[in-house]
Design a protein around this motif. Structure first.
Motif, PDB file in Angstrom:
ATOM      1  N   PRO A  25      46.092   4.933   3.027  1.00 33.89           N
ATOM      2  CA  PRO A  25      47.169   5.147   2.063  1.00 33.89           C
ATOM      3  C   PRO A  25      48.359   4.264   2.411  1.00 33.89           C
ATOM      4  N   ALA A  26      49.116   3.861   1.405  1.00 35.55           N
ATOM      5  CA  ALA A  26      50.314   3.057   1.620  1.00 35.55           C
ATOM      6  C   ALA A  26      51.297   3.386   0.511  1.00 35.55           C
ATOM      7  N   ARG A  27      52.430   2.672   0.533  1.00 36.75           N
ATOM      8  CA  ARG A  27      53.503   3.075  -0.372  1.00 36.75           C
ATOM      9  C   ARG A  27      54.341   1.884  -0.803  1.00 36.75           C
ATOM     10  N   LEU A  28      54.630   1.804  -2.092  1.00 36.40           N
ATOM     11  CA  LEU A  28      55.750   1.027  -2.598  1.00 36.40           C
ATOM     12  C   LEU A  28      56.860   2.026  -2.930  1.00 36.40           C
ATOM     13  N   ALA A  32      52.279   5.244  -5.101  1.00 36.98           N
ATOM     14  CA  ALA A  32      51.357   5.524  -4.004  1.00 36.98           C
ATOM     15  C   ALA A  32      50.161   4.589  -4.142  1.00 36.98           C
ATOM     16  N   LEU A  33      49.728   4.008  -3.031  1.00 39.99           N
ATOM     17  CA  LEU A  33      48.678   3.002  -3.049  1.00 39.99           C
ATOM     18  C   LEU A  33      47.503   3.398  -2.170  1.00 39.99           C
ATOM     19  N   ALA A  34      46.352   2.849  -2.507  1.00 33.35           N
ATOM     20  CA  ALA A  34      45.199   2.819  -1.605  1.00 33.35           C
ATOM     21  C   ALA A  34      44.992   1.336  -1.287  1.00 33.35           C
ATOM     22  N   ARG A  56      42.616  11.109  -4.757  1.00 33.67           N
ATOM     23  CA  ARG A  56      43.208   9.972  -4.072  1.00 33.67           C
ATOM     24  C   ARG A  56      42.108   9.010  -3.613  1.00 33.67           C
ATOM     25  N   LEU A  57      42.219   7.772  -4.036  1.00 36.52           N
ATOM     26  CA  LEU A  57      41.237   6.774  -3.623  1.00 36.52           C
ATOM     27  C   LEU A  57      41.366   6.438  -2.145  1.00 36.52           C
ATOM     28  N   SER A  58      42.525   6.717  -1.548  1.00 37.71           N
ATOM     29  CA  SER A  58      42.694   6.477  -0.113  1.00 37.71           C
ATOM     30  C   SER A  58      41.855   7.447   0.717  1.00 37.71           C
ATOM     31  N   HIS A  59      41.289   8.475   0.072  1.00 36.01           N
ATOM     32  CA  HIS A  59      40.359   9.383   0.741  1.00 36.01           C
ATOM     33  C   HIS A  59      38.922   8.891   0.598  1.00 36.01           C
ATOM     34  N   GLY A  60      38.737   7.779  -0.095  1.00 35.34           N
ATOM     35  CA  GLY A  60      37.410   7.292  -0.410  1.00 35.34           C
ATOM     36  C   GLY A  60      36.788   6.454   0.695  1.00 35.34           C
ATOM     37  N   PHE A  61      35.855   5.597   0.320  1.00 36.82           N
ATOM     38  CA  PHE A  61      35.142   4.779   1.296  1.00 36.82           C
ATOM     39  C   PHE A  61      34.804   3.422   0.695  1.00 36.82           C
TER      40      PHE A  61
END
Length: 217
Positions: A25-28, A32-34, A56-61
């Motif tokens: 996960p990241a941030r502008l 919220a970003l993946a 959340r795609l940041s939980h993906g693979f």
């Protein structure tokens, strides 16, 4: 000027924190970003929300050159387009199913993202290498004062743990909290890296304590 207003390219992570075939996960300032790295090593950034059910795609693979949602496995390519829906293997997903993308780039061991199509060259920090990232509940001015360094926009230059250092500041997504990337001189020895990393913890405590007590910056 608010910190986010001064940033066209935002430093969202260190390259070392994003291995091949991984997502974080990241941030502008307002998104919220993946951020994910494909098998070929390239970095992409997308909105951190699967269009299907909002997971959340940041939980993906990551598999190969695609990012998959952990919920129902919908796969997205670097362009943001949905490539496959596992529940319907014979279906070619329509072009309209896609996730919003952002420009991403790497330079000097730092991952940068921008929402602007007019953004120029990625900032250069030659002679430095990324060491670690932390969050600090303090203003840029308070952090610079605690370090005894010089603040220029979203960059603080100074010395930490006896090592020449540069702090890159970015929004964390939480009000009053900075994401701080510590860069140190590229020629620093291992002992210097350890000292700088430990000193960063002390700097964080000092800046946050000063913020709570209202000490003058």
């Amino acid at each position: 000027m608010p910190l986010e207003s001064a940033l066209v390219w935002t430093p969202v992570a260190l390259s070392a924190d994003l291995p091949v075939a991984s997502v974080i996960p990241a941030r502008l300032a307002d998104a919220a970003l993946a951020v994910w790295r494909a098998q070929d090593g390239t970095v992409s950034a997308v909105a951190d929300r699967c269009p299907h059910r909002g997971m959340r795609l940041s939980h993906g693979f990551v598999r190969g050159e695609a990012l998959s949602c952990i919920y129902h496995g919908w796969r997205y390519g670097k362009s943001g387009r949905c490539l496959a829906i596992p529940a319907h293997p014979a279906l070619t997903p329509p072009e309209t199913i896609r996730v919003a993308t952002y420009r991403a780039a790497e330079r000097d061991g730092i991952i940068w993202v921008t929402a602007s199509q007019e953004a120029g060259a990625v900032p250069a920090h030659d002679g430095f290498l990324g060491l670690r990232s932390v969050t600090v509940a303090a203003s840029p001015a308070r952090l610079a004062a605690s370090l005894g360094g010089t603040l220029d926009g979203s960059v603080i230059d100074g010395t930490i743990g006896g090592v020449t250092a540069r702090l890159l500041l970015a929004p964390s997504g939480e009000e009053g909290v900075l994401l701080v990337h510590l860069l140190i001189a590229s020629g620093a020895a291992d002992a210097g890296k350890i000292a700088a990393s430990r000193a960063l913890e002390g700097l964080r405590r000092q800046a946050e304590t000063a913020t709570i007590t209202g000490e003058a910056a």
